[in-house]
Every structure is written in C-alpha cells, then in structure tokens.
Design an enzyme around this catalytic site. Sequence first.
Site, short mmCIF file in Angstrom:
data_model
loop_
_atom_site.label_atom_id
_atom_site.label_comp_id
_atom_site.label_asym_id
_atom_site.label_seq_id
_atom_site.Cartn_x
_atom_site.Cartn_y
_atom_site.Cartn_z
N ASP A 95 -21.42 0.29 23.68
CA ASP A 95 -22.86 0.00 23.64
C ASP A 95 -23.27 -0.04 25.12
OD1 ASP A 95 -25.52 -0.77 23.04
OD2 ASP A 95 -24.96 -1.82 21.21
N ASP A 196 -28.80 1.73 24.48
CA ASP A 196 -29.70 0.84 24.03
C ASP A 196 -31.15 1.15 24.51
OD1 ASP A 196 -29.96 -2.05 23.26
OD2 ASP A 196 -30.78 -2.37 24.97
N GLU A 250 -30.65 4.52 21.05
CA GLU A 250 -31.67 3.72 20.32
C GLU A 250 -32.82 3.98 20.73
OE1 GLU A 250 -32.43 -1.09 19.24
OE2 GLU A 250 -32.11 -0.28 21.29
N HIS A 324 -27.42 -5.05 13.83
CA HIS A 324 -27.41 -6.52 14.29
C HIS A 324 -28.98 -7.01 14.77
CE1 HIS A 324 -27.77 -3.83 17.91
NE2 HIS A 324 -28.02 -4.80 18.55
N ASP A 325 -29.76 -6.09 14.78
CA ASP A 325 -31.27 -6.57 14.86
C ASP A 325 -32.04 -6.63 13.69
OD1 ASP A 325 -30.98 -6.67 17.77
OD2 ASP A 325 -31.29 -4.45 17.73
C1 GLC Z 1 -31.77 -3.25 21.73
C2 GLC Z 1 -30.67 -4.09 21.05
C3 GLC Z 1 -31.06 -5.50 20.95
C4 GLC Z 1 -31.44 -6.22 22.28
C5 GLC Z 1 -32.64 -5.13 23.04
C6 GLC Z 1 -32.76 -5.35 24.41
O1 GLC Z 1 -32.85 -3.34 20.75
O2 GLC Z 1 -30.27 -3.57 19.90
O3 GLC Z 1 -30.02 -6.38 20.47
O4 GLC Z 1 -32.14 -7.31 22.37
O5 GLC Z 1 -32.19 -3.78 22.85
O6 GLC Z 1 -31.65 -4.79 25.17
#
Ligand code: GLC
Length: 551
Positions: A95, A196, A250, A324-325
């Site tokens: 990641d 990310d 993401e 995880h979010d």
């Molecule tokens: C993404 C991650 C999250 C994080 C954010 C900022 O959304 O999945 O956990 O807080 O990015 O890096």
Amino acid sequence: MNFKDKVIYQAYTKSFNDTDGNGLGDIKGVTEKLPYLEKLGIDMVWLNPFYPSPQNDNGYDIADYTAVDPMYGTMEDVEEMIAEGEKRGIQFMFDLVLNHTSTEHEWFQKALAGDKKYQDYYIIRDPVEGQDFPTNWESKFGGPSWEQFGDTGKFYLSLFDPTQADLDWRNPEVREEAAKIVQFWIDKGVKGFRFDVINLIGKDEELVNATGDIDQEKSLYTDRPIVHDYLRELNQKTFGNHPEVITVGEMSSTSIESSIGYTHPDNDELTMVFSFHHLKVDYPNKEKWSKAPFDFLELKEIMHDWQIGLGENGGWNALFWNNHDQPRTVSRFGDDEKYREKSATGQGHILHFMQGTPYVYMGEEIGMTNPHFTELDQYRDIESHNAYKELIAKGKTPEESLEILAEKSRDNGRTPMQWSAEENGGFTSGTPWLQLADNYKEINVEKELESGEIFPYYQKLIQLRKEHAIMRDGSYASMFLDHEQVWAYRRQLDGEEWITFANFYDTPVSIDISSEVDGDKWNYLLGNYGEKAFSQVLELAPYEAVTFTNK
Ligand code: GLC
C-alpha cells in the site's frame, strides 16, 4: 496477464496477527498465517502500510517509504514473508501513500529547515488577502486543509490530518521519487500495489477557493485530467515493465468516466479502481456522521451503474464490501445476530458473482461484526475522534454521538482478527492496540474452521472463479433493478448464462421471475441454503442467495 482469476485478501497489518506480544500485528504474523490464507484460496494479500510512521493516521502518514517500522518487524521479515508466500502461490500487494507524506518524513523536515529543493516537493502557499488561508478548502478529517509552514508565514496543503502534507506532483522530482519507491518494492518481489487516494495527486498550479457545495470543492483537486498523465508516467517507468504486477487505485469521490480512463488497458494506467459511492447509501444528504437506514435501491443502482459503466467500456472494477475505512457490512446491511451467517454468505455471494476483482477483508470470511463500542476511549481513529467533537459542537448529546460512531467509525472494521476463543482472540499475548469485539469467543477462525459455514462458502466462491471463465469474463446485466428486496443479475459468455438472485433482507420473499428468465432448464450452481430446485416463482429465505446456470 491474467489478473481476472485472482481474489485479493486485505490484511490490516496492525490488527492481523501479533507474534511478539506488543499488541500490534506484525509481518511475521502474516507469514505465520499463510497456511490459513492458502486454505481460503486467495491469490494475493494486500497489506496496509507498515512503513515507519508516527501513526497519526495509522500508517497512512509515511515517514520512510522503503523501510519497515520496527514495531512491525524488519526488512528481512518482509523478504521472508514474500518468499514464503511464493511457496504457497500467494503474492503481495503493498500500500503506497503517494499523495502525501508524514510531516516527519525527511523531505518535509528538510523543507522546514529551509531547503528549497524539498520545499518544492510540497504545496506551500501564501495566505490570500482577505482570508486566513490560501484557499477555503476543508480537510477531509475536519478543519481547514492548510497548516502553518514553520514560521515562514506560509501554509502547506494537507487534505487529511495536519501531519499529512500533500506532495506536489507537478514537480518532476517528486514523480521520480515516487517511481523509485515503486521500483524498490518491485525489486523485492512485490506483485501488487494499492495506491492510496491516488486521484488527488493532480493539483493545479493555481489553487482557487471553492464557490459551491462540497462536491464542487472536491472537484478542484479530484480527478483532474493530469492524474492520467502522472499515472501513465509511473506505469511506464515501473510496473508497466512487469505485466504480472496488479495495481489498484483508491479513488476518492471519483466518477465512472474517470475510472474508465484509469483502468482501460489501452491507457497504461492502472489495473482497477476502488470507488466508494456504494458505501455512502447510508449518508443522508451526504452526511456520513449520522444514523440512517441504507437505501437498498440506491445501493443496487450504484453497483449496477459501475458494472455497466466500466464493464461495457473496457474498464475494470475492484469489488469490495469491507475495508479498514468502513464499518462491517454484515452489521451495516445485514443482520449480525440472528442471520449473521446467512447475511455474510449472501453478501459474499452477491459480490463474487459480479464482474470485477473481489477483495476479501480480514475477518469477512468468518463473519466478523462491528464491535458495538459504547465509550469514546475505545476508539483510536483520529477521524472518529474529530467527528465526535464536531457532533458535540453541533449539539448532539454524548449518547447520540457515540451511537453514530458505533455505526460509522472506521475502527468498526479495524478491531483485531478473531483467531480463537483464547484471551484477546488469540491475536496477541499482550494488550491489543484496539479492543477486540467481545463476541470473539463465539466468532473466531478456530471455531469457523471446525463447524462454520462462512469460510467454506468463501472457499467455494474463490474456487469457482478459477474454474469458470464466465465468472471472470462474462458480461453483466441486471434484472429487477427496482425490486425492493431482491438483488438479481445475469452473466453471459459464449452461450453460457448464470443467473443470480439474492434476498437482501431478513424476511422471506417470493419473486416471479418469468418476465426475465425463460424456460426451466436451469441447474443449481451455488446457494447459501444449499441445493435448490429452479422455479419460475422463486421463494427466497432470509438473506438467501442462489445462482443457477443454463449448462
Ligand atoms: C485512504 C486510506 C485511509 C487514510 C486516507 C489518507 O483513504 O484508506 O485509511 O486515512 O487515505 O491517507
């Protein structure tokens, strides 16, 4: 390259398996559980960031991209994990958080110390006359998105926590650094990357105030067309030279159109995208921090639009319910008590039979639930704590605010993996960094492997993908999109056809499918209530999901 037969498992490193008793999961803990993952049948493990980090955002605030935080282990541990994975046919997806660094990163520290080269790595601006900050943008974690840059009178952009400073991708040196990081891990044998919030890297040279609602504000820095150029450049310099490498971007608040661009093979950008619209169907008026029932028709429609939108235009979806979010979908859209097993298998069924690459989030395969925390100090997540303060400031009572957190907090999905009925679910011999859901004595891997129905069901779902081209390559079409209780769709490939029907609720339902499904030569393929005879009038039990084939 065939990535389409793969299923990816997400292990939230911090909560997966602790082997040294410090209360945090670690790299050795992942290696130790490879036999378990092999048994499940997955092909690749996505690990959340384990790099050195002050952990203000649980590792998404990276201070060194090419090292391992000692609390998770060593580089040797990582190498061993990759090698052991290889023996079992399991690859790794790492990641990378390349939109921002921790303010503890050497680059930021040098910038603060006055080094011009590194100041140009970040987005640093003077305040604009007549206002406090360079723009009026809000941070995604609450508060303004600008922080004072030392005592220079300038501000640096930080779209998330103040200790996460956005990088300036317009600077070619930043893009070169990003490529070096990706290449470093490719050289270690990593076969996948999750990037990310990667659609936020294309900030304009001139940043302007938002003049409309939050969507207008986000559009000022989200999915800017230049993101495609940066991704192509990264692809061509690094993973594009390794066709076996799988990438997933993401994408924060993205669109179907942009995502076709990101994932169309001709564009040489990414393999697939995570989009989140389907997980906002319980945000009334876009307000995440509220308690509200989910909108089933909207959920189906969004999934449908992405299936068609990407599927018919050469793009590719990443399919997921949990990460995880997110709170756990078995608690969120299912019934995590009376029908826990059936809602877990039913949801898995719906997802895996769609078009795209399925992700299984740690614990989903045993039906882990939200922990139903009742106290503020049970939460660790920065976003949740900020949200609590804002809710109180808006006049909600502590009880109301805690109820909202119990439904929406990211910590719902982050509680440690429940391995056994032993103390702390067998996750750690120490004190877990985040409390476990107290149902671990009933819901755990050991028990599930002995007598559960969710893990074996996931095994089947994963296995079927290997055996049937239609599951990977078949076209998708919806059925009964406006039915208020049933989720239905078909897949087709070279004369073969699969039809899926699922009851998304806890009451039985009967549905006459004759308007959509011809004949009765349909054979049972898989269902979470076992073998079922086909009928033009289908009776579906609570959370029942079933697929029939014309073969
Ligand atoms: C993404 C991650 C999250 C994080 C954010 C900022 O959304 O999945 O956990 O807080 O990015 O890096």
